[in-house]
Write a protein that holds these residues in place. Sequence first.
Motif, PDB file in Angstrom:
ATOM      1  N   HIS A 331       0.817  -1.214   0.000  1.00 56.44           N
ATOM      2  CA  HIS A 331       0.000   0.000   0.000  1.00 56.44           C
ATOM      3  C   HIS A 331       0.848   1.260   0.000  1.00 56.44           C
ATOM      4  O   HIS A 331       0.538   2.231  -0.697  1.00 56.44           O
ATOM      5  CB  HIS A 331      -0.915  -0.012   1.234  1.00 56.44           C
ATOM      6  N   MET A 332       1.939   1.258   0.781  1.00 58.61           N
ATOM      7  CA  MET A 332       2.774   2.450   0.906  1.00 58.61           C
ATOM      8  C   MET A 332       3.862   2.532  -0.157  1.00 58.61           C
ATOM      9  O   MET A 332       4.595   3.516  -0.214  1.00 58.61           O
ATOM     10  CB  MET A 332       3.395   2.516   2.306  1.00 58.61           C
ATOM     11  N   ASN A 354       6.376   9.418   3.263  1.00 61.75           N
ATOM     12  CA  ASN A 354       5.485   9.811   2.163  1.00 61.75           C
ATOM     13  C   ASN A 354       5.786   9.010   0.907  1.00 61.75           C
ATOM     14  O   ASN A 354       5.923   9.558  -0.185  1.00 61.75           O
ATOM     15  CB  ASN A 354       5.638  11.318   1.889  1.00 61.75           C
ATOM     16  N   SER A 355       5.903   7.702   1.073  1.00 62.95           N
ATOM     17  CA  SER A 355       6.451   6.888   0.000  1.00 62.95           C
ATOM     18  C   SER A 355       5.562   6.806  -1.225  1.00 62.95           C
ATOM     19  O   SER A 355       6.052   6.699  -2.341  1.00 62.95           O
ATOM     20  CB  SER A 355       6.723   5.470   0.525  1.00 62.95           C
ATOM     21  N   ARG A 356       4.235   6.831  -1.048  1.00 60.51           N
ATOM     22  CA  ARG A 356       3.369   6.747  -2.229  1.00 60.51           C
ATOM     23  C   ARG A 356       3.597   7.933  -3.150  1.00 60.51           C
ATOM     24  O   ARG A 356       3.665   7.787  -4.369  1.00 60.51           O
ATOM     25  CB  ARG A 356       1.900   6.677  -1.802  1.00 60.51           C
TER      26      ARG A 356
END
Length: 398
Positions: A331-332, A354-356
């Motif tokens: 998800h991330m 804030n990887s996405r």
Amino acid sequence: MLRQSLEGIKVVDFSQIGAGPTCSMYLGDLGADVVKIEPATGDVGRMLGPPWVDETESAVFVGFNRNKRSIVLDLKSETGLQIARRLISTADVVVESFRPGVMSRFALDYESVRESNPRIVYCSVSAYGSTGDYASKAGVDGILQAASGLMMLLGDNGDAPSKVQAPIVDVSTGYIATIAVLSQLFKRHRTGIGGYLDVSLFASALAIQQSSITGFLGDKALPTRTGSAAPYSAPNEAFQASDGWVMVAAYLGDRWSRLCNILGLPRLIDDPRFVTSSLRVVNRSAMRAELSAAFMAQRCAHWLALFDANDILCSKVCTYEDVMENPALQHMGLIATMETEDGRTFRVPGFPVNSRESQATPHRPPPSLGQHTAEILGELGYTAIEVERLMNEGVTKS
């Protein structure tokens, strides 16, 4: 986007292997232009392995060097030093990890370079700091795990000394160096003046042991080696099920009561040995003996489902295969995929904040040795003929 926050910042990176490259990698993740200076033999990290990535690349180098450009310079030659000084004169940040004194011999130390570039933020990474009796003493991750006392926290009493197999001191030092550089850049934004940062593996290794060292300073008692267990709370440790291990944290509130009921051990709830977390720490051996037999009666999945349904903190003790299947990782977007110019693909743990959003911008893959030499020299004003001459003289290579 977060990945654009350091656009316009130029970093000249003289560091090798783990700690310094972690710092410059994260600055690159945030958008800085990172120029990695390497000797003709390359960063030592390129040679460390197995494990290898794509059968040829060191996992150490690939893991710490995305979002950088590589230039080869012979710093033992005056021409190579002139190019390095020219690079630094155009830079915002220098990261270096030589032994203290080496950069001074090259006249590339902070005192030398700030004369021509007073805005420079200069970060030195060393084993024991740049001053003092231990300044000249070298060290790497495992040595500092030993010197800082960290090894004596790992494993169970009676075990041989053990180390964290991931280079935790290198990486934590890189994190601390990144924070320091960003803080100094913010100060420079207000004052117009750079500064010197002295970051050491030793100090970082102590910093990650906050509670253990604080406890020792308080009561002078050496910490007990407790394996998977947290020394300050219980149960907060791994128990063996019939097909693997389950890590459980059930020490706060009524989680202890719920755990006992799920395991079919309600008699333990009001047992005077176990009525508080502190008493369970003191009587941990007896507590573990009671709980361990119950855990062995079922598979991990059975216990995890019941614990999740009853708000008991838990996880299977995962292999890397398990980790890659974790929905949170998916998800991330915590794994970054990078493709080289020749079509090879590298997958590494990506920027953890804030990887996405960060994944929306492709990462630059770790550079081959000297891959950007001609490009960087051209940016400094060298002509193609001059670059060819420098390569023929052995000052640089691509």
